[in-house]
Design an enzyme around this catalytic site. Structure first.
Site, PDB file in Angstrom:
ATOM      1  N   GLN A  69       0.923  -1.176   0.078  1.00 18.84           N
ATOM      2  CA  GLN A  69       0.103   0.078  -0.012  1.00 18.84           C
ATOM      3  C   GLN A  69       0.910   1.232   0.105  1.00 18.84           C
ATOM      4  O   GLN A  69       0.126   2.326  -0.440  1.00 18.84           O
ATOM      5  CB  GLN A  69      -0.782   0.033   1.224  1.00 18.84           C
ATOM      6  CG  GLN A  69      -1.912  -0.862   1.096  1.00 18.84           C
ATOM      7  CD  GLN A  69      -1.709  -2.321   2.114  1.00 18.84           C
ATOM      8  OE1 GLN A  69      -0.479  -2.525   2.078  1.00 18.84           O
ATOM      9  NE2 GLN A  69      -2.548  -2.826   2.614  1.00 18.84           N
ATOM     10  N   ASP A  87      -6.084   1.549  12.611  1.00 17.04           N
ATOM     11  CA  ASP A  87      -7.323   0.675  12.327  1.00 17.04           C
ATOM     12  C   ASP A  87      -8.205   0.635  13.535  1.00 17.04           C
ATOM     13  O   ASP A  87      -9.646   0.445  13.537  1.00 17.04           O
ATOM     14  CB  ASP A  87      -7.304  -0.626  11.687  1.00 17.04           C
ATOM     15  CG  ASP A  87      -6.486  -0.507  10.414  1.00 17.04           C
ATOM     16  OD1 ASP A  87      -5.604  -0.144  10.290  1.00 17.04           O
ATOM     17  OD2 ASP A  87      -7.482  -0.756   9.320  1.00 17.04           O
TER      18      ASP A  87
HETATM   19  O1  MRU Z   1      -5.067  -3.322   5.060  1.00 18.30           O
HETATM   20  P1  MRU Z   1      -5.396  -2.065   4.852  1.00 18.30           P
HETATM   21  O2  MRU Z   1      -4.839  -1.277   3.600  1.00 18.30           O
HETATM   22  O3  MRU Z   1      -6.901  -1.703   4.836  1.00 18.30           O
HETATM   23  O4  MRU Z   1      -4.826  -1.156   5.962  1.00 18.30           O
HETATM   24  C1  MRU Z   1      -4.893   0.417   6.070  1.00 18.30           C
HETATM   25  C2  MRU Z   1      -3.969   0.939   7.343  1.00 18.30           C
HETATM   26  O5  MRU Z   1      -3.532   0.102   7.837  1.00 18.30           O
HETATM   27  C3  MRU Z   1      -4.395   2.340   7.798  1.00 18.30           C
HETATM   28  O6  MRU Z   1      -3.107   2.755   8.393  1.00 18.30           O
HETATM   29  C4  MRU Z   1      -5.366   2.664   8.403  1.00 18.30           C
HETATM   30  O7  MRU Z   1      -6.674   1.778   8.068  1.00 18.30           O
HETATM   31  C5  MRU Z   1      -5.716   3.995   8.633  1.00 18.30           C
HETATM   32  S1  MRU Z   1      -6.439   4.636   7.194  1.00 18.30           S
HETATM   33  C6  MRU Z   1      -6.616   6.066   7.460  1.00 18.30           C
END
Ligand code: MRU
Length: 356
Positions: free
Chosen positions: A199, A240
Site C-alpha cells: 500500500q 485501524d
Molecule cells: O489493510 P489496509 O490497507 O486496509 O490497512 C490500512 C491501514 O493500516 C491504515 O493505516 C489505516 O486503516 C488507517 S487509514 C486512514
C-alpha cells in the site's frame, strides 16, 4: 484530492449506484468501479478494492443503502449488516458505521428507511472529510514546529496508506503533510513499501506523486537505519483501531517503526478520526487481528516489459507462509494522537480531555 489534475473522492453515490476507485488496480490503472448490490459492497471490502479504516466504514454504510434498494426487508438488512461487519475484522470503523446506520433506521417504517439511510451514509462521508481536514490543520502545527527549528526540508516517515485513498478525502496521516505542502513548507515523505500488499508503494507514493509531494519508497526494513542517520524528523501513521488507553492497532510493521523511533528520539504520531477509537476493548490482545490469504505474500503483481499486468509466484512452491495484517503499538511508544479535535497524549486521560 487530485488524480491527473482532476478532483476526486474515493466513494460517491449516483443514481442508486455506489462508485469507487478500484484500489486493487492502482497504481497501473485508474478504474472507477460500480457497486450495485450488497454482495458487491461486501466483496469490495474483502478483496480490498476499497481499504483503509474510514473508507471501509463509508463503504459499509453505502452497502446497507444498496441492501435496502435490493430488498427492503428487515431480515435481509440484518443479514447484510452482519456480512459487512464480518468482511474485515480489525478496523473498528466498519462496525461503527454499520451500527450508526442500523440505530438510525431502528423502528422506522420501510417506506422511510431508504432516504434516511442514504442521508446518513452521506453524512458519514461529509463528516470524515471535515474530520480529516481538521486532523491536517492540527497536525500541521507539529510539522511547522520542526521546520521552524530545522529551517530545512522536514522528512516524514509513514507506513502503509493512511492517505486520502484510505479515507474519503485528505487522509489521516497524510493530511498534515498535504496541509504543510500547500502552505509552502518543504516536506519529503519516506513511504514504507508495506509488504505484502504494498500500500505504501502502490497507493501512498502514487497519491503523493499526483499532488506533487516529494516522496521516496523504501523497503519496510529501511526506516531504522534512516532514523539512526538523522534522515527522519517525524513519523506519522494511521490506525485501524485505537483503544481508549492509547494502544494503536495499525498495519503490520507499525510497531517496529515505533520501537526504532523511540530508540532514536524521533516523534511518533498517530493520526485518527474519533470513529477509529474503540472505547470498549481494554486489552489489546482482544483486538481481532486479520489473517489474510498467504498468497498475498507468495505472489506479486506488476507490469511486464510490454506493460501488461502480470502476477507471478516468488516463493518456493512448497514453502508455508503466514500473513497477519495488523499489529499493536503500545501507547508508551506513541508521542501523541492527532485527532479532529486536537492533539492529545496517547492515554485514557488524553483522549477523555478531547472526547468527553
Ligand atoms: O489493510 P489496509 O490497507 O486496509 O490497512 C490500512 C491501514 O493500516 C491504515 O493505516 C489505516 O486503516 C488507517 S487509514 C486512514
Amino acid at each position: 484530492m487530485k488524480i491527473k489534475g482532476q478532483e476526486y473522492r474515493t466513494i460517491w453515490f449516483e443514481n442508486n449506484i455506489v462508485k469507487i476507485i478500484d484500489q486493487t488496480k492502482l497504481p497501473h490503472k485508474f478504474t472507477i468501479k460500480e457497486l450495485k448490490t450488497i454482495k458487491d459492497a461486501v466483496n469490495a471490502i474483502k478483496v480490498m478494492e476499497v481499504r483503509g479504516a474510514p473508507l471501509i466504514g463509508a463503504t459499509a454504510a453505502y452497502g446497507l443503502v444498496l441492501s435496502i434498494i435490493e430488498n427492503n426487508d428487515q431480515s435481509f438488512l440484518k443479514k447484510s449488516a452482519e456480512d459487512l461487519i464480518k468482511s474485515r475484522p480489525t478496523a473498528i470503523n466498519l462496525k461503527w458505521a454499520v451500527d450508526r446506520i442500523m440505530n438510525k433506521l431502528s423502528g422506522l417504517n420501510s417506506d422511510k428507511i431508504l432516504d434516511i439511510a442514504i442521508n446518513e451514509a452521506k453524512q458519514i462521508c461529509e463528516e470524515d472529510v471535515k474530520f480529516c481536514e481538521n486532523i491536517g490543520i492540527n497536525g500541521l502545527k507539529i510539522i511547522e514546529e520542526i521546520y521552524n527549528k530545522k529551517k530545512d526540508t522536514v522528512n516524514i516517515l509513514t507506513h502503509c496508506n493512511a492517505g486520502w485513498l484510505a479515507t474519503i478525502n485528505w487522509g489521516t496521516a497524510t493530511s498534515p503533510i498535504y496541509h504543510a505542502h500547500k502552505k509552502g513548507i518543504p516536506v519529503h515523505v519516506w513511504a514504507d513499501e508495506t509488504r505484502p500488499r504494498n500500500q505504501g508503494a502502490n497507493l501512498t507514493s502514487y497519491e503523493l506523486n499526483e499532488e506533487k509531494v516529494p516522496n521516496t519508497i523504501i523497503a519496510d526494513n529501511t526506516g531504522g537505519i534512516l532514523m539512526q542517520r538523522g534522515e527522519v524528523d517525524l513519523c506519522i501513521v494511521g490506525t485501524d483501531r485505537t483503544l481508549a488507553n492509547g494502544d494503536v492497532c495499525n498495519k503490520v510493521g507499525t510497531y517496529l517503526k515505533a520501537l526504532a523511533a523511540h530508540d532514536n528520539n524521533i516523534p511518533f504520531f498517530v493520526a485518527l478520526p474519533s470513529s477509529t477509537i474503540d472505547w470498549n476493548i481494554k486489552d489489546h490482545k482482544n483486538i481481532p487481528i486479520e489473517k489474510r490469504n498467504s498468497e498475498e505474500l507468495s505472489y506479486i503483481e506488476g507490469l511486464d516489459e510490454k506493460g501488461v499486468v502480470k502476477k507471478i509466484q516468488i516463493y518456493p512452491k512448497n514453502s508455508k507462509a503466514m500473513n497477519l495484517a495488523f499489529d499493536v503499538t503500545p501507547a508508551k511508544y506513541v508521542t501523541g494522537l492527532i485527532t479532529e479535535k486536537g492533539v492529545c497524549e496517547a492515554s485514557t486521560k488524553g483522549l477523555k480531555k478531547l472526547f468527553k
